[in-house]
Motif scaffolding. Structure first.
Motif, PDB file in Angstrom:
ATOM      1  N   GLU A  18       2.128   7.374 -10.557  1.00  0.00           N
ATOM      2  CA  GLU A  18       1.754   7.695  -9.189  1.00  0.00           C
ATOM      3  C   GLU A  18       1.342   9.156  -9.043  1.00  0.00           C
ATOM      4  N   LYS A  19       2.088  10.061  -9.670  1.00  0.00           N
ATOM      5  CA  LYS A  19       1.772  11.485  -9.579  1.00  0.00           C
ATOM      6  C   LYS A  19       0.444  11.782 -10.269  1.00  0.00           C
ATOM      7  N   SER A  25      -6.848  11.922  -7.780  1.00  0.00           N
ATOM      8  CA  SER A  25      -7.464  11.735  -6.462  1.00  0.00           C
ATOM      9  C   SER A  25      -7.761  13.078  -5.793  1.00  0.00           C
ATOM     10  N   MET A  26      -6.822  14.012  -5.864  1.00  0.00           N
ATOM     11  CA  MET A  26      -7.034  15.329  -5.253  1.00  0.00           C
ATOM     12  C   MET A  26      -8.182  16.073  -5.923  1.00  0.00           C
ATOM     13  N   ILE A  27      -8.225  16.049  -7.236  1.00  0.00           N
ATOM     14  CA  ILE A  27      -9.297  16.730  -7.967  1.00  0.00           C
ATOM     15  C   ILE A  27     -10.634  16.060  -7.680  1.00  0.00           C
ATOM     16  N   PRO A  93      -7.514  -6.426 -10.844  1.00  0.00           N
ATOM     17  CA  PRO A  93      -6.840  -6.090  -9.584  1.00  0.00           C
ATOM     18  C   PRO A  93      -6.136  -7.271  -8.925  1.00  0.00           C
ATOM     19  N   TRP A  94      -6.737  -8.458  -8.961  1.00  0.00           N
ATOM     20  CA  TRP A  94      -6.122  -9.627  -8.338  1.00  0.00           C
ATOM     21  C   TRP A  94      -4.979 -10.190  -9.195  1.00  0.00           C
ATOM     22  N   GLU A  95      -4.806  -9.617 -10.391  1.00  0.00           N
ATOM     23  CA  GLU A  95      -3.686  -9.986 -11.248  1.00  0.00           C
ATOM     24  C   GLU A  95      -2.588  -8.917 -11.203  1.00  0.00           C
ATOM     25  N   GLY A  96      -2.687  -8.000 -10.260  1.00  0.00           N
ATOM     26  CA  GLY A  96      -1.687  -6.943 -10.123  1.00  0.00           C
ATOM     27  C   GLY A  96      -2.008  -5.689 -10.900  1.00  0.00           C
ATOM     28  N   GLY A  97      -3.231  -5.557 -11.376  1.00  0.00           N
ATOM     29  CA  GLY A  97      -3.617  -4.404 -12.182  1.00  0.00           C
ATOM     30  C   GLY A  97      -3.683  -3.094 -11.434  1.00  0.00           C
ATOM     31  N   CYS A  98      -3.719  -3.127 -10.138  1.00  0.00           N
ATOM     32  CA  CYS A  98      -3.804  -1.886  -9.341  1.00  0.00           C
ATOM     33  C   CYS A  98      -2.462  -1.458  -8.786  1.00  0.00           C
ATOM     34  N   ASN A  99      -1.429  -2.172  -9.115  1.00  0.00           N
ATOM     35  CA  ASN A  99      -0.101  -1.838  -8.577  1.00  0.00           C
ATOM     36  C   ASN A  99       0.577  -0.792  -9.417  1.00  0.00           C
TER      37      ASN A  99
END
Length: 99
Positions: A18-19, A25-27, A93-99
């Motif tokens: 997450e960090k 994302s910030m960069i 993603p629909w298989e939980g890849g973005c979690n």
């Protein structure tokens, strides 16, 4: 003002997923913002220096993310030490890849 690198000297090593995503994302936001600024202020050497620094940090963070968790972009798939094409092995993603 230059980005104060809070990721440590290794650019993201041993950071939580997450960090690391938050730093990326910030960069990424800073790069987009500077790109738009440079569209109208192309002679601003400080801004050019900033964007070069941010792109370097962004690439290192994305490389580190790819090594630890899998590639965010297809161009990062080569950073994995595996011989398999990791891009295709990751959950979608629909298989939980973005979690």
């Amino acid at each position: 003002m230059m980005y104060e690198d809070t990721t440590n000297a290794q650019y993201g090593r041993n950071m939580s997923r997450e960090k690391l995503l938050k730093e990326i994302s910030m960069i990424s936001f800073a790069i987009v913002d500077l790109t738009e600024y440079l569209d109208t202020h192309s002679q601003d050497q400080d801004a050019v220096a900033y964007i070069k620094q941010y792109i370097t940090i962004y690439n290192r963070l994305c490389e580190e993310y790819a090594c630890q968790y899998g590639p965010l972009k297809v161009s990062d798939a080569v950073y994995n030490d595996c011989k398999n094409w990791k891009w295709a092995d990751m959950p979608l993603p629909w298989e939980g890849g973005c979690n």
